[in-house]
Scaffold this motif. Structure first.
Motif, PDB file in Angstrom:
ATOM      1  N   ASP A 202       3.218 -22.465  30.371  1.00 45.82           N
ATOM      2  CA  ASP A 202       4.142 -21.863  31.385  1.00 45.82           C
ATOM      3  C   ASP A 202       4.784 -22.886  32.075  1.00 45.82           C
ATOM      4  O   ASP A 202       6.097 -22.910  32.462  1.00 45.82           O
ATOM      5  CB  ASP A 202       3.291 -21.231  32.292  1.00 45.82           C
ATOM      6  CG  ASP A 202       3.061 -19.473  31.823  1.00 45.82           C
ATOM      7  OD1 ASP A 202       3.599 -19.301  30.948  1.00 45.82           O
ATOM      8  OD2 ASP A 202       2.516 -18.767  32.724  1.00 45.82           O
TER       9      ASP A 202
ATOM     10  N   LEU B   9       1.244 -11.875  30.321  1.00 48.81           N
ATOM     11  CA  LEU B   9       0.926 -11.799  28.917  1.00 48.81           C
ATOM     12  C   LEU B   9       2.189 -11.718  28.196  1.00 48.81           C
ATOM     13  O   LEU B   9       2.334 -12.379  27.231  1.00 48.81           O
ATOM     14  CB  LEU B   9      -0.131 -10.582  28.554  1.00 48.81           C
ATOM     15  CG  LEU B   9      -1.604 -10.850  28.597  1.00 48.81           C
ATOM     16  CD1 LEU B   9      -2.331  -9.308  28.452  1.00 48.81           C
ATOM     17  CD2 LEU B   9      -1.982 -11.760  27.798  1.00 48.81           C
TER      18      LEU B   9
ATOM     19  N   ASP C 278      -7.984 -13.598  27.194  1.00 49.14           N
ATOM     20  CA  ASP C 278      -7.864 -15.065  27.268  1.00 49.14           C
ATOM     21  C   ASP C 278      -6.745 -15.705  28.184  1.00 49.14           C
ATOM     22  O   ASP C 278      -7.016 -16.651  28.563  1.00 49.14           O
ATOM     23  CB  ASP C 278      -8.110 -15.474  25.546  1.00 49.14           C
ATOM     24  CG  ASP C 278      -9.047 -14.904  24.896  1.00 49.14           C
ATOM     25  OD1 ASP C 278      -8.974 -13.761  24.838  1.00 49.14           O
ATOM     26  OD2 ASP C 278      -9.657 -15.426  24.398  1.00 49.14           O
ATOM     27  N   HIS C 279      -5.427 -15.011  27.904  1.00 44.93           N
ATOM     28  CA  HIS C 279      -4.317 -15.697  28.372  1.00 44.93           C
ATOM     29  C   HIS C 279      -3.704 -15.088  29.594  1.00 44.93           C
ATOM     30  O   HIS C 279      -2.603 -15.211  29.946  1.00 44.93           O
ATOM     31  CB  HIS C 279      -3.191 -15.585  27.373  1.00 44.93           C
ATOM     32  CG  HIS C 279      -3.868 -16.520  25.948  1.00 44.93           C
ATOM     33  ND1 HIS C 279      -3.379 -16.105  24.731  1.00 44.93           N
ATOM     34  CD2 HIS C 279      -4.318 -17.504  25.978  1.00 44.93           C
ATOM     35  CE1 HIS C 279      -4.038 -16.917  23.913  1.00 44.93           C
ATOM     36  NE2 HIS C 279      -4.646 -17.763  24.444  1.00 44.93           N
TER      37      HIS C 279
ATOM     38  N   TYR D  12      -0.155 -18.606  22.125  1.00 49.30           N
ATOM     39  CA  TYR D  12       0.235 -19.228  23.256  1.00 49.30           C
ATOM     40  C   TYR D  12      -0.900 -20.438  23.445  1.00 49.30           C
ATOM     41  O   TYR D  12      -1.990 -20.288  23.274  1.00 49.30           O
ATOM     42  CB  TYR D  12      -0.028 -18.278  24.405  1.00 49.30           C
ATOM     43  CG  TYR D  12       0.053 -18.932  25.656  1.00 49.30           C
ATOM     44  CD1 TYR D  12       1.357 -19.393  26.239  1.00 49.30           C
ATOM     45  CD2 TYR D  12      -0.849 -19.072  26.416  1.00 49.30           C
ATOM     46  CE1 TYR D  12       1.459 -19.848  27.498  1.00 49.30           C
ATOM     47  CE2 TYR D  12      -0.824 -19.560  27.825  1.00 49.30           C
ATOM     48  CZ  TYR D  12       0.432 -19.994  28.276  1.00 49.30           C
ATOM     49  OH  TYR D  12       0.363 -20.693  29.435  1.00 49.30           O
ATOM     50  N   ARG D  13      -0.547 -21.195  24.021  1.00 48.53           N
ATOM     51  CA  ARG D  13      -1.011 -22.769  24.432  1.00 48.53           C
ATOM     52  C   ARG D  13      -1.323 -22.744  25.964  1.00 48.53           C
ATOM     53  O   ARG D  13      -0.097 -23.023  26.333  1.00 48.53           O
ATOM     54  CB  ARG D  13      -0.670 -23.999  23.778  1.00 48.53           C
ATOM     55  CG  ARG D  13      -0.689 -23.999  22.230  1.00 48.53           C
ATOM     56  CD  ARG D  13      -0.029 -25.225  21.828  1.00 48.53           C
ATOM     57  NE  ARG D  13       1.549 -25.142  21.924  1.00 48.53           N
ATOM     58  CZ  ARG D  13       2.243 -26.017  21.908  1.00 48.53           C
ATOM     59  NH1 ARG D  13       2.138 -27.428  21.574  1.00 48.53           N
ATOM     60  NH2 ARG D  13       3.571 -25.852  22.276  1.00 48.53           N
ATOM     61  N   PRO D  14      -2.397 -22.665  26.507  1.00 49.38           N
ATOM     62  CA  PRO D  14      -2.585 -22.833  28.101  1.00 49.38           C
ATOM     63  C   PRO D  14      -1.644 -24.042  28.436  1.00 49.38           C
ATOM     64  O   PRO D  14      -1.501 -25.354  28.038  1.00 49.38           O
ATOM     65  CB  PRO D  14      -4.021 -22.939  28.507  1.00 49.38           C
ATOM     66  CG  PRO D  14      -4.765 -22.409  27.011  1.00 49.38           C
ATOM     67  CD  PRO D  14      -3.817 -22.543  26.120  1.00 49.38           C
TER      68      PRO D  14
ATOM     69  N   GLU E 270      -7.922 -13.748  18.051  1.00 48.94           N
ATOM     70  CA  GLU E 270      -7.114 -14.743  17.749  1.00 48.94           C
ATOM     71  C   GLU E 270      -7.127 -14.634  16.261  1.00 48.94           C
ATOM     72  O   GLU E 270      -5.691 -14.589  15.505  1.00 48.94           O
ATOM     73  CB  GLU E 270      -7.381 -16.085  18.213  1.00 48.94           C
ATOM     74  CG  GLU E 270      -6.431 -17.194  17.974  1.00 48.94           C
ATOM     75  CD  GLU E 270      -6.583 -18.580  18.240  1.00 48.94           C
ATOM     76  OE1 GLU E 270      -6.083 -19.813  17.818  1.00 48.94           O
ATOM     77  OE2 GLU E 270      -7.270 -18.636  19.466  1.00 48.94           O
TER      78      GLU E 270
ATOM     79  N   ALA F 202      -0.137 -13.679  22.460  1.00 47.70           N
ATOM     80  CA  ALA F 202      -0.834 -13.718  23.596  1.00 47.70           C
ATOM     81  C   ALA F 202      -2.093 -12.694  23.430  1.00 47.70           C
ATOM     82  O   ALA F 202      -1.965 -11.794  23.097  1.00 47.70           O
ATOM     83  CB  ALA F 202      -0.100 -13.733  24.890  1.00 47.70           C
TER      84      ALA F 202
ATOM     85  N   ARG G 190       3.825 -14.970  28.381  1.00 44.37           N
ATOM     86  CA  ARG G 190       3.041 -16.171  27.459  1.00 44.37           C
ATOM     87  C   ARG G 190       3.438 -15.916  25.918  1.00 44.37           C
ATOM     88  O   ARG G 190       3.437 -16.716  25.258  1.00 44.37           O
ATOM     89  CB  ARG G 190       1.780 -16.048  27.715  1.00 44.37           C
ATOM     90  CG  ARG G 190       1.700 -16.726  29.252  1.00 44.37           C
ATOM     91  CD  ARG G 190       0.218 -16.567  29.878  1.00 44.37           C
ATOM     92  NE  ARG G 190       0.338 -17.296  31.226  1.00 44.37           N
ATOM     93  CZ  ARG G 190      -0.564 -17.332  32.128  1.00 44.37           C
ATOM     94  NH1 ARG G 190      -1.702 -16.528  32.023  1.00 44.37           N
ATOM     95  NH2 ARG G 190      -0.652 -17.926  33.308  1.00 44.37           N
TER      96      ARG G 190
END
Length: 784
Positions: free
Chosen positions: A517, A491, A483-484, A512-514, A445, A479, A494
């Motif tokens: 979506d 990917l 991890d994402h 991207y923040r979980p 990141e 992304a 996101r």
């Protein structure tokens, strides 16, 4: 026979044998490839049939569960039964469970406490002391109100339904199980032509007693087998009674040991394959025979010019130069030359086609397909990677105002800067329009953020195209793999969501923040409802007054939009206005508000009320060349004076495309409308640019006014903004006035007007008029 004759026969035979061998190899490879492809397709269709059967099975289970739930709800709603449960009358409970279970055909009935203990059961007294073994089903019932699911009970498959008992609050659960028998399995077979069996994995051979629609001999073979745990997921082949059966297992709620097996015979599935194989064998044999005959005839003709070439070569070897070598005029030479030319041309053309298919024609960067393939290869190798999805801010405005030629040159420049500022093993791709992607190998990141900042800085350097100089900005979404997500589409989606979050927040780059979506889907649903909201009049306008600080008079109000969604309730403007701007729907909203405000002004004028109304304009509105004509036609249609309409624009919106915005604002100003700069103090426009704007009013942002206190930084900024506005010949209004203290300070600073909750909240038109009439009757309308 002469040596010449021997050579001719030998060479002819070698040509014939070589051609026959080649055709045999090619035809054999084609034969094998066709058969493999046909078999694969047939098996794939069989797999699809199993998957479809699984969905039909689930639908049958759901339909049956709905019917069974209705039957069990009758018992749960019975007054006498609820009274027995509430009083703990065990005998009555057991009797009711037994009687009702017998009426509805239940194999087992239980009363379960709220903490999961079996209070009563038709399985016998011992069962009432055990915990309810299907906690998953109870959790589902708690979440949905009731639940149904497939379980194994006593080695048999049951459909177990759970219904709450209320007296009047929920006091217990009624659970009834219904056997899944051969009749149920037969109904699925009638619908899907698939066999259904209920089996238990891991039982010793010969101890399993499955319920099944399989033929007796096959069922006997299935019962005699010990099915391993490997058959838990996916489609597998089980050999039964010397026959392969494609099998898909569906788990029940008991942890996966009891399974529902959907099966189809591979012999039946492959019957078309065998027919194709027989036909291909016959076709191949006939083709090979014809080719052998043709090859012999061809070899006989080809060897004649070769023999002449051999004779010429021998003469040359002997030093006989009297006869020229007829190679240039030889038919075989011409054929070889033409063949080589054709092969070269075809190779070059295929290379061009392949390159165009996977590369962008404008920038020569990899396209979306090649980018996705490289992401997939990275995932397959298990290497960490980051996807940077980037979009050029306001690129559409460049195309619209400067033309597509400048737009194309801009895209080429951006592509070159991206390509020259990443590593060799990274990938830069153009996905379409002004959207680019960078695949960073091995990046975490922090590394991805650093590259995004560097690339944004490189892109921000001036782009000089002839007489035009452009200053570009990027919005970057990041992304990370793994991890994402572990899928290419996930990917990229996101990264796209993160990019739009960055564009909306104007932060440059965002990871991207979980959970986004779900938020993204919710926003898409909201935007799909927005056009309907405009058409079906779900939007409302509230009016908030602005009071003069010299005499307290209210001569102007601000129009603020509200959305009353039929199912979501009130939706705040901050939740849908930015989405409307992003999706291009903001023009519908602007048109609706303009029309509604002008109609309201006409009504107030007819009632003898002389008020001006201000409304907000977005950056997209300022790019609309038809806006001025639309405003003018609305004012003329409803006979409203232009001076009674004011437009509020933000510093950022005005500076986004300053020449276009200034031209439109000047035209509106000439029509008699007034212009205000909204949220003053939060933007980054220069004073020289602001001085050229055709503006009547500065509106100090509420973030500077809400906590206004003497000797604070906010106080210094507000006082300076008021003085600046007055020095520029503009009136100044402060929004966010909520305390008498801040109102007193604004009067002290000689601010012209105030707006905020201290005066009034935004109100619907009717409520505002009631407030306005009462306000005018006050002896001191506005005081500290």
């Amino acid at each position: 026979m002469s040596p010449r004759g021997l050579f001719k026969v030998s060479f002819r035979s070698r040509i014939a044998l070589l051609f026959i061998l080649l055709i045999a190899i090619v035809q054999g490879a084609a034969f094998f490839a066709v058969l493999v492809t046909v078999r694969h397709n047939i098996m794939a269709r069989a797999n699809e049939k199993l998957q479809s059967g699984a969905r039909v099975f689930q639908q049958l289970v759901d339909d049956r569960g709905a019917q069974l739930l209705q039957n069990v709800r009758i018992l749960a709603a019975d007054f006498g039964f609820k009274q027995a449960v509430a009083t703990g009358d065990t005998a009555t409970i057991a009797s009711a469970l037994s009687n009702h279970g017998a009426r509805v055909g239940a194999g087992v009935a239980m009363l379960v406490s709220l903490d999961g203990e079996v209070m009563a059961s038709t399985l016998g007294p011992g069962a009432a002391t055990r915990s309810f073994p299907y906690s998953q089903l109870l959790k589902r019932a708690e979440a949905r109100g009731d639940a149904a699911g497939l379980v194994s009970l006593g080695g048999r498959a049951f459909q177990l339904v759970v219904v709450p008992v209320y007296a009047p609050l929920r006091v217990a659960w009624v659970a009834m199980g219904f056997k899944l028998n051969k009749q149920f399995a037969q109904s699925l077979q009638d619908l899907t032509h698939l066999n259904l069996s209920f089996v238990t994995l891991g039982l010793p051979a010969g101890s399993m007693r499955p319920v099944s629609t399989l033929p007796p001999a096959v069922l006997k073979a299935l019962a005699a087998r010990t099915l391993p745990r490997k058959h838990i997921d996916g489609v597998h082949i089980i050999r039964l009674n010397d026959e392969d059966w494609l099998t898909l297992s569906v788990p029940l709620l008991d942890g996966g040991r009891m399974r529902a097996l959907l099966q189809t015979s591979s012999n039946a599935a492959l019957a078309p394959y065998r027919q194709v194989r027989v036909r291909l064998i016959a076709l191949s044999a006939g083709t090979l025979a014809l080719f052998i005959l043709g090859t012999i005839l061809l070899a006989r003709g080809v060897t004649r010019p070769v023999s002449e070439l051999v004779s010429a070569a021998k003469r040359l070897g002997q030093g006989d130069y009297s006869e020229p070598v007829p190679v240039s005029s030889d038919e075989l030479g011409q054929l070889a030359t033409a063949f080589n030319q054709m092969q070269t041309a075809i190779g070059e053309r295929e290379a061009r086609i392949a390159h165009q298919a996977y590369h962008d024609s404008l920038t020569d960067l990899p396209g979306r397909n090649l980018a996705a393939a490289r992401i997939g290869e990275t995932m397959k190798d298990g290497r960490r990677a980051a996807i940077l999805l980037m979009d050029i801010d306001r690129f559409k405005e460049i195309n619209d105002t400067l033309g597509h030629q400048i737009g194309d040159q801009t895209l080429k420049t951006v592509a070159e800067r991206l390509r020259h500022n990443v590593r060799d093993d990274d990938t830069v791709a153009r996905l379409g329009g002004d959207e680019f992607m960078v695949l960073l190998m091995g990046a975490d990141e922090a590394g991805a953020r650093k590259v995004a900042e560097d690339l944004s800085r490189y892109i921000a350097e001036p782009v000089r195209l002839g007489d035009v100089t452009l200053y570009l900005e990027l919005s970057v979404g990041i992304a990370l793999f793994p991890d994402h997500g572990n899928e290419v589409e996930a990917l990229m989606r996101r990264a796209d969501i993160a990019m739009y979050d960055a564009k909306r927040a104007r932060t440059g780059a965002m990871v991207y923040r979980p959970g986004r979506d779900e938020r993204h889907l919710e926003q898409l649903a909201l935007m799909s409802d927005f056009r309907r909201a405009v058409d079906e009049n779900e939007l409302r306008i509230h009016y908030q007054p602005k009071a003069r600080l010299t005499d307290g008079e209210v001569a102007e109000v601000e129009a603020l939009v509200r959305w009353e969604h039929p199912t979501r309730g009130e939706i705040q403007p901050d939740d849908f206005v930015p989405l409307a701007e992003q999706s291009g729907n903001i023009r519908w909203l602007t048109e609706w508000m303009l029309r509604s405000i002008v109609v309201q002004l006409r009504e107030w004028s007819d009632a003898g009320i002389d008020l001006a109304v201000a409304m907000n304009f977005s950056a997209f509105d300022l790019m609309d060349p038809a806006l001025a004509e639309h405003v003018e036609s609305l004012l003329k249609l409803h006979e409203v004076a232009p001076q009674r309409l004011m437009f509020e624009i933000t510093e950022t919106a005005a500076m986004r495309d300053a020449p276009t915005a200034v031209a439109l604002l000047r035209r509106l100003r000439r029509m008699g409308l007034r212009i205000a700069i909204d949220d003053f103090g939060t933007g980054y426009s220069s004073l020289s640019q602001l001085r050229r704007m055709p503006v009547d009013e500065l509106k100090i942002d509420k973030s500077l006014v809400l906590n206004l206190k003497p000797d604070s930084d906010d106080a210094a900024i507000v006082r300076s903004a008021i003085e600046l506005g007055h020095n520029m010949g503009l009136s100044v209004i402060a929004e966010g006035v909520e305390t008498p203290e801040s109102l007193a300070m604004l009067k002290q600073y000689h601010c012209d007007m105030a707006q905020g909750f201290l005066i009034s909240r935004p109100l619907p038109a009717e409520d505002f008029m009631n407030w306005f009439m009462q306000y005018r009757r006050r002896s001191t309308p506005l005081s500290t």
